[in-house]
Write a protein that holds these residues in place. Structure first.
Motif, PDB file in Angstrom:
ATOM      1  N   PHE A 146     -39.604 -22.268  -3.699  1.00  0.00           N
ATOM      2  CA  PHE A 146     -38.291 -22.267  -2.628  1.00  0.00           C
ATOM      3  C   PHE A 146     -37.340 -23.043  -3.165  1.00  0.00           C
ATOM      4  O   PHE A 146     -36.208 -22.888  -3.178  1.00  0.00           O
ATOM      5  N   ASN A 185     -30.380 -20.024  -8.154  1.00  0.00           N
ATOM      6  CA  ASN A 185     -29.280 -19.304  -7.331  1.00  0.00           C
ATOM      7  C   ASN A 185     -27.913 -20.223  -7.374  1.00  0.00           C
ATOM      8  O   ASN A 185     -27.146 -19.678  -7.931  1.00  0.00           O
ATOM      9  N   MET A 218     -38.461 -14.798  -3.770  1.00  0.00           N
ATOM     10  CA  MET A 218     -38.560 -15.342  -2.426  1.00  0.00           C
ATOM     11  C   MET A 218     -39.394 -14.447  -1.587  1.00  0.00           C
ATOM     12  O   MET A 218     -40.545 -14.856  -0.874  1.00  0.00           O
ATOM     13  N   TYR A 242     -45.079 -21.271   3.920  1.00  0.00           N
ATOM     14  CA  TYR A 242     -43.607 -21.320   4.405  1.00  0.00           C
ATOM     15  C   TYR A 242     -43.424 -21.888   5.616  1.00  0.00           C
ATOM     16  O   TYR A 242     -42.399 -22.841   5.812  1.00  0.00           O
ATOM     17  N   PHE A 244     -26.976 -21.070   4.450  1.00  0.00           N
ATOM     18  CA  PHE A 244     -25.730 -20.949   5.114  1.00  0.00           C
ATOM     19  C   PHE A 244     -24.820 -21.844   4.513  1.00  0.00           C
ATOM     20  O   PHE A 244     -23.493 -21.686   4.524  1.00  0.00           O
ATOM     21  N   TYR A 294     -21.568 -20.359  -2.291  1.00  0.00           N
ATOM     22  CA  TYR A 294     -21.462 -19.038  -1.969  1.00  0.00           C
ATOM     23  C   TYR A 294     -20.158 -18.531  -1.252  1.00  0.00           C
ATOM     24  O   TYR A 294     -19.657 -17.656  -1.231  1.00  0.00           O
ATOM     25  N   ARG A 295     -19.678 -19.593  -0.308  1.00  0.00           N
ATOM     26  CA  ARG A 295     -18.518 -19.621   0.324  1.00  0.00           C
ATOM     27  C   ARG A 295     -17.361 -19.422  -0.651  1.00  0.00           C
ATOM     28  O   ARG A 295     -16.259 -18.845  -0.386  1.00  0.00           O
ATOM     29  N   TRP A 297     -18.240 -16.350   9.282  1.00  0.00           N
ATOM     30  CA  TRP A 297     -19.695 -17.242   9.487  1.00  0.00           C
ATOM     31  C   TRP A 297     -19.391 -18.294  10.582  1.00  0.00           C
ATOM     32  O   TRP A 297     -20.487 -18.931  10.740  1.00  0.00           O
ATOM     33  N   TRP A 299     -27.485  -7.577  -2.347  1.00  0.00           N
ATOM     34  CA  TRP A 299     -28.033  -9.084  -2.239  1.00  0.00           C
ATOM     35  C   TRP A 299     -28.436  -9.395  -0.874  1.00  0.00           C
ATOM     36  O   TRP A 299     -29.500  -9.859  -0.447  1.00  0.00           O
ATOM     37  N   ALA A 349     -35.908 -12.560   4.835  1.00  0.00           N
ATOM     38  CA  ALA A 349     -35.941 -13.345   5.936  1.00  0.00           C
ATOM     39  C   ALA A 349     -36.938 -12.836   7.025  1.00  0.00           C
ATOM     40  O   ALA A 349     -37.755 -13.495   7.740  1.00  0.00           O
ATOM     41  N   GLY A 400     -31.495 -22.600  10.674  1.00  0.00           N
ATOM     42  CA  GLY A 400     -29.928 -22.785  10.915  1.00  0.00           C
ATOM     43  C   GLY A 400     -29.787 -22.605  12.194  1.00  0.00           C
ATOM     44  O   GLY A 400     -28.607 -22.905  12.583  1.00  0.00           O
ATOM     45  N   LEU A 453     -27.130 -11.224   9.867  1.00  0.00           N
ATOM     46  CA  LEU A 453     -27.378 -11.205   8.599  1.00  0.00           C
ATOM     47  C   LEU A 453     -27.352  -9.659   7.834  1.00  0.00           C
ATOM     48  O   LEU A 453     -27.096  -9.447   6.789  1.00  0.00           O
ATOM     49  N   GLN A 504     -22.522  -7.152   9.918  1.00  0.00           N
ATOM     50  CA  GLN A 504     -21.463  -8.394   9.111  1.00  0.00           C
ATOM     51  C   GLN A 504     -20.129  -7.746   8.460  1.00  0.00           C
ATOM     52  O   GLN A 504     -19.151  -8.265   8.768  1.00  0.00           O
ATOM     53  N   ARG A 523     -19.147  -7.602   5.809  1.00  0.00           N
ATOM     54  CA  ARG A 523     -18.269  -8.129   4.890  1.00  0.00           C
ATOM     55  C   ARG A 523     -17.713  -7.335   3.488  1.00  0.00           C
ATOM     56  O   ARG A 523     -18.917  -6.705   2.956  1.00  0.00           O
TER      57      ARG A 523
HETATM   58  C1  HEM Z   1     -37.629 -17.105   2.548  1.00  0.00           C
HETATM   59  C2  HEM Z   1     -36.525 -17.372   2.137  1.00  0.00           C
HETATM   60  C3  HEM Z   1     -35.019 -17.427   3.068  1.00  0.00           C
HETATM   61  C4  HEM Z   1     -35.143 -17.215   4.106  1.00  0.00           C
HETATM   62  C5  HEM Z   1     -36.130 -17.139   5.309  1.00  0.00           C
HETATM   63  C6  HEM Z   1     -33.595 -17.421   4.617  1.00  0.00           C
HETATM   64  C7  HEM Z   1     -33.298 -17.067   5.831  1.00  0.00           C
HETATM   65  C8  HEM Z   1     -31.776 -17.392   6.118  1.00  0.00           C
HETATM   66  C9  HEM Z   1     -31.220 -17.291   7.648  1.00  0.00           C
HETATM   67  C10 HEM Z   1     -32.424 -16.804   8.780  1.00  0.00           C
HETATM   68  C11 HEM Z   1     -30.056 -17.031   7.311  1.00  0.00           C
HETATM   69  C12 HEM Z   1     -29.069 -17.301   8.603  1.00  0.00           C
HETATM   70  C13 HEM Z   1     -28.497 -18.693   8.977  1.00  0.00           C
HETATM   71  C14 HEM Z   1     -29.484 -19.521   9.596  1.00  0.00           C
HETATM   72  O1  HEM Z   1     -29.547 -19.536  10.810  1.00  0.00           O
HETATM   73  O2  HEM Z   1     -30.271 -20.228   8.846  1.00  0.00           O
HETATM   74  C15 HEM Z   1     -29.789 -17.533   6.012  1.00  0.00           C
HETATM   75  C16 HEM Z   1     -28.355 -17.614   5.774  1.00  0.00           C
HETATM   76  C17 HEM Z   1     -28.037 -17.678   4.206  1.00  0.00           C
HETATM   77  N1  HEM Z   1     -29.008 -17.818   3.403  1.00  0.00           N
HETATM   78 FE1  HEM Z   1     -30.921 -17.754   3.362  1.00  0.00          FE
HETATM   79  N2  HEM Z   1     -32.968 -17.543   3.452  1.00  0.00           N
HETATM   80  C18 HEM Z   1     -33.762 -17.686   2.375  1.00  0.00           C
HETATM   81  C19 HEM Z   1     -33.600 -17.642   1.023  1.00  0.00           C
HETATM   82  C20 HEM Z   1     -32.258 -18.039   0.723  1.00  0.00           C
HETATM   83  C21 HEM Z   1     -31.982 -17.953  -0.829  1.00  0.00           C
HETATM   84  C22 HEM Z   1     -32.651 -18.253  -2.000  1.00  0.00           C
HETATM   85  C23 HEM Z   1     -30.548 -18.347  -1.044  1.00  0.00           C
HETATM   86  C24 HEM Z   1     -29.687 -18.529  -2.000  1.00  0.00           C
HETATM   87  C25 HEM Z   1     -28.879 -19.500  -2.176  1.00  0.00           C
HETATM   88  C26 HEM Z   1     -30.109 -18.192   0.370  1.00  0.00           C
HETATM   89  C27 HEM Z   1     -28.689 -18.128   0.884  1.00  0.00           C
HETATM   90  C28 HEM Z   1     -28.171 -18.079   2.004  1.00  0.00           C
HETATM   91  C29 HEM Z   1     -26.867 -17.859   2.081  1.00  0.00           C
HETATM   92  C30 HEM Z   1     -25.644 -17.941   1.408  1.00  0.00           C
HETATM   93  C31 HEM Z   1     -26.559 -17.701   3.726  1.00  0.00           C
HETATM   94  C32 HEM Z   1     -25.344 -17.224   4.648  1.00  0.00           C
HETATM   95  C33 HEM Z   1     -25.339 -15.734   4.582  1.00  0.00           C
HETATM   96  C34 HEM Z   1     -23.948 -15.486   5.395  1.00  0.00           C
HETATM   97  O3  HEM Z   1     -23.384 -16.210   5.950  1.00  0.00           O
HETATM   98  O4  HEM Z   1     -23.815 -14.411   5.023  1.00  0.00           O
HETATM   99  N3  HEM Z   1     -31.182 -17.991   1.285  1.00  0.00           N
HETATM  100  N4  HEM Z   1     -30.787 -17.383   5.294  1.00  0.00           N
END
Ligand code: HEM
Length: 305
Positions: free
Chosen positions: A61, A68, A114, A123, A136, A141-142, A178, A249, A257, A272, A280, A285, A287
């Protein structure tokens, strides 16, 4: 170039800099030969993986997130080759866009690292130590979003038609799509996730938004001569980028997720804290970096093709 010519050019260069060329050349006598590990900084790089738990898959993880972030940096670097150049041809624009797209292709296709690469039970154990953090909070990324398109395309779809397009960058910031993921939707209160993110980055983001307001990829495209804007290869590259970032992506991430947080009886809350199923998914979304390059039909079905 002959040896004499090279020495002459070096002499000229250091003379201009006001540095004695003899001292510089003598320095070469004592300098150490370069090695792979000094140049690539492998010791520093490989010293950055610090798990918080006893679960071995936490390493997957952490490292995949770091991969990334490195690719995000490569993307921002390429965006700048377009954004910061004064004269740009269709070929150069296309070349850099294809590089950026290739990086995002790598990110999308590798997301199975992942999705398939961790034991769910591990996990579910180590993720508890991560609350309230989330991907997030990836600032790069932003920045990729700000550097790719006009702010209006990043405004929450609910306010897009009514927001004053000439209002301040801070007002635009407050209405970014966001923001919704960082608020408790019944009280409107900002979550700790968002508060901490803003404390660290809000000032930097507002400066960044201003910096890229006139040179983001979409603006740069519109500044090209009209004939160039019709270049088929360029349009294909722009659409490919938009689709890869904002559908491929996003769907790879959404599905991963779903694997860890989705459940037949009860969905788990995201670390988060967002309403992640809705937040998501690209069809909600919406975007889209270059909406003018998609047909009405394609826009209507965004995130489902
Ligand atoms: C098992 C792996 C992962 C899970 C379960 C997961 C889950 C989530 C969830 C639920 C969110 C929504 C915000 C929140 O409430 O937390 C989120 C947002 C985000 N995650 Fe992940 N994530 C994973 C892996 C990754 C990886 C590898 C990256 C790479 C950097 C990443 C980048 C992001 C980004 C950029 C957002 C914001 C997306 C947006 O605003 O459109 N995530 N993630």
């Amino acid at each position: 170039m002959s040896k004499e010519d090279i020495l002459k050019s070096i002499e000229d260069k250091y003379e201009k800099l006001g540095v004695p060329v003899e001292a510089m050349l003598e320095g070469l006598l004592w300098s150490k030969p370069i090695t792979y590990w000094d140049y690539i900084q492998t010791d520093a790089l490989l010293g950055l993986q610090i798990p918080r738990t006893t679960q071995p898959d936490e390493m997957v993880f952490i490292m995949y997130h770091q991969v990334n972030e490195l690719l995000f940096k490569m993307i921002l670097w390429e965006i700048d080759q377009v954004a910061k150049s004064t004269e740009i041809s269709a070929e150069k624009f296309t070349k850099h866009l294809m590089r950026i797209s290739r990086y995002f292709d790598v990110l999308s296709s590798s997301f199975s690292v992942m999705g398939d690469g961790m034991d769910v039970d591990q996990y579910l154990k180590f993720r508890n130590t991560l609350t309230p953090a989330s991907g997030f909070q990836s600032a790069q990324y932003r920045k990729i979003e700000f550097a790719s398109t006009e702010l209006i395309n990043l405004i929450d779809a609910r306010f897009r038609d009514t927001i004053d397009r000439n209002s301040s960058f801070k007002n635009a910031y407050d209405h970014l799509y966001w923001q919704a993921a960082g608020k408790n939707y019944s009280t409107g209160q900002k979550t700790t996730l968002l508060k901490l993110f803003e404390k660290k980055y809000m000032g930097e983001f507002i400066d960044f938004m201003e910096d890229y307001n006139d040179c983001n990829l979409s603006k740069k495209f519109k500044q090209l001569p009209e004939a160039v804007q019709k270049d088929e290869e360029l349009i294909k590259a722009m659409r490919h980028y938009d689709y890869t970032v904002n559908v491929k992506w996003v769907m790879a991430h959404y599905n991963a997720a779903g694997k860890y947080l989705g459940g037949s009886d009860k969905e788990l809350e995201a670390t988060g804290g967002s309403n992640w199923r809705k937040y998501l998914h690209p069809k909600y979304q919406r975007r889209i970096f270059f909406p003018y390059l998609w047909s009405e039909e394609e826009l209507k079905n965004w995130g489902t093709f």
